[in-house]
Write an enzyme that holds these catalytic residues in place. Structure first.
Site, PDB file in Angstrom:
ATOM      1  N   VAL A  55       0.715  -1.188   0.015  1.00  0.00           N
ATOM      2  CA  VAL A  55      -0.082   0.100  -0.021  1.00  0.00           C
ATOM      3  C   VAL A  55       0.728   1.374   0.003  1.00  0.00           C
ATOM      4  CG1 VAL A  55      -1.583   1.387   1.143  1.00  0.00           C
ATOM      5  CG2 VAL A  55      -1.796  -1.280   1.177  1.00  0.00           C
ATOM      6  N   CYS A  56       2.085   1.182   0.679  1.00  0.00           N
ATOM      7  CA  CYS A  56       2.861   2.303   0.928  1.00  0.00           C
ATOM      8  C   CYS A  56       3.159   3.176  -0.510  1.00  0.00           C
ATOM      9  CB  CYS A  56       4.124   2.053   1.713  1.00  0.00           C
ATOM     10  SG  CYS A  56       3.616   1.575   3.313  1.00  0.00           S
ATOM     11  N   PRO A  57       3.845   2.280  -1.253  1.00  0.00           N
ATOM     12  CA  PRO A  57       4.111   2.980  -2.575  1.00  0.00           C
ATOM     13  C   PRO A  57       2.874   3.722  -3.332  1.00  0.00           C
ATOM     14  CG  PRO A  57       4.394   0.724  -3.051  1.00  0.00           C
ATOM     15  CD  PRO A  57       4.100   0.936  -1.464  1.00  0.00           C
ATOM     16  N   GLU A  59       0.384   5.125  -1.841  1.00  0.00           N
ATOM     17  CA  GLU A  59       0.448   6.442  -1.089  1.00  0.00           C
ATOM     18  C   GLU A  59       1.151   7.459  -1.588  1.00  0.00           C
ATOM     19  OE1 GLU A  59      -2.209   5.646   2.760  1.00  0.00           O
ATOM     20  OE2 GLU A  59      -0.068   4.995   2.944  1.00  0.00           O
ATOM     21  N   VAL A  60       2.545   7.244  -1.313  1.00  0.00           N
ATOM     22  CA  VAL A  60       3.689   7.933  -1.424  1.00  0.00           C
ATOM     23  C   VAL A  60       3.777   8.658  -2.950  1.00  0.00           C
ATOM     24  CG1 VAL A  60       6.217   8.190  -1.764  1.00  0.00           C
ATOM     25  CG2 VAL A  60       5.154   6.957   0.257  1.00  0.00           C
TER      26      VAL A  60
END
Length: 203
Positions: A55-57, A59-60
């Site tokens: 999920v992190c990439p 969002e970033v």
């Protein structure tokens, strides 16, 4: 890294955001940044669990792609995780199609000692990583907004922008408040028992 806490060491909306100095990656270079250096601008603090995850990439990169809209609102974004600056650099140097983030438009801050995450109460003590905390700090360094998501689901860039715009609107129109679902250009109300009826009469 040094930290300066707000009144009585507590993290509360309406009080000073905990200051910090940490190493970040900016334009593929290591740079020491300090939150208080951004006084005069709004800051979105975007905590996320780990580089090279799932999920992190999303969002970033989503916040990076919309960075010009934040910049137009006199706002900087700081991405923060417990990874080292070397991991951040490797992630930035990895193509998006391979799970990296590529070149992004804002700094990624290393919180490898987990002090910033702890100061903002987003550190998961069991996993040892930050939950998905999002904080909006105003141009005077005051916390105006916070949300914290659990690890498995991401945040919404549009809602962050809307909240930021609402904060800026009420700060520049001190006799107005923004009702539910307010968008720029919508009606506001006067927080007065009599004057507020002008708004309610149109509902």
């Amino acid at each position: 890294m040094t930290l300066t806490y707000g009144t009585e060491g507590c993290l509360r909306i309406g009080q000073q955001a905990p200051d910090f100095t940490a190493t970040s990656v900016v334009d593929q270079e290591f740079k020491s940044i300090k939150l208080s250096d951004y006084r005069g601008r709004y800051v979105v603090l975007l905590f996320y669990p780990l580089d090279f995850t799932f999920v992190c990439p999303t969002e970033v990169t989503a916040f990076s792609d919309r960075y010009p809209e934040f910049s137009q609102l006199n706002t900087e974004i700081l991405g923060i995780s417990v990874d080292s600056e070397f991991s951040h650099l490797a992630w930035i140097q990895t193509d998006r199609k391979s799970g990296g983030v590529g070149d992004i438009n804002y700094p990624l801050v290393s919180d490898i000692k987990k002090e910033i995450s702890a100061a903002y109460n987003v550190l998961d003590p069991n996993a040892g990583i930050a939950l998905r905390g999002l904080f909006i700090v105003d141009k005077d360094g005051i916390l105006q907004h916070s949300t914290i998501n659990n690890l498995a689901f991401g945040r919404n860039v549009d809602e962050t922008l809307r909240t930021l715009q609402a904060i800026q609107h009420v700060q520049s129109h001190i006799d107005e408040v923004c009702p539910v679902n307010w968008q720029p250009g919508d009606k506001t109300m006067n927080p007065d028992p009599v004057k507020s009826k002008i708004y309610f009469a149109d509902i």
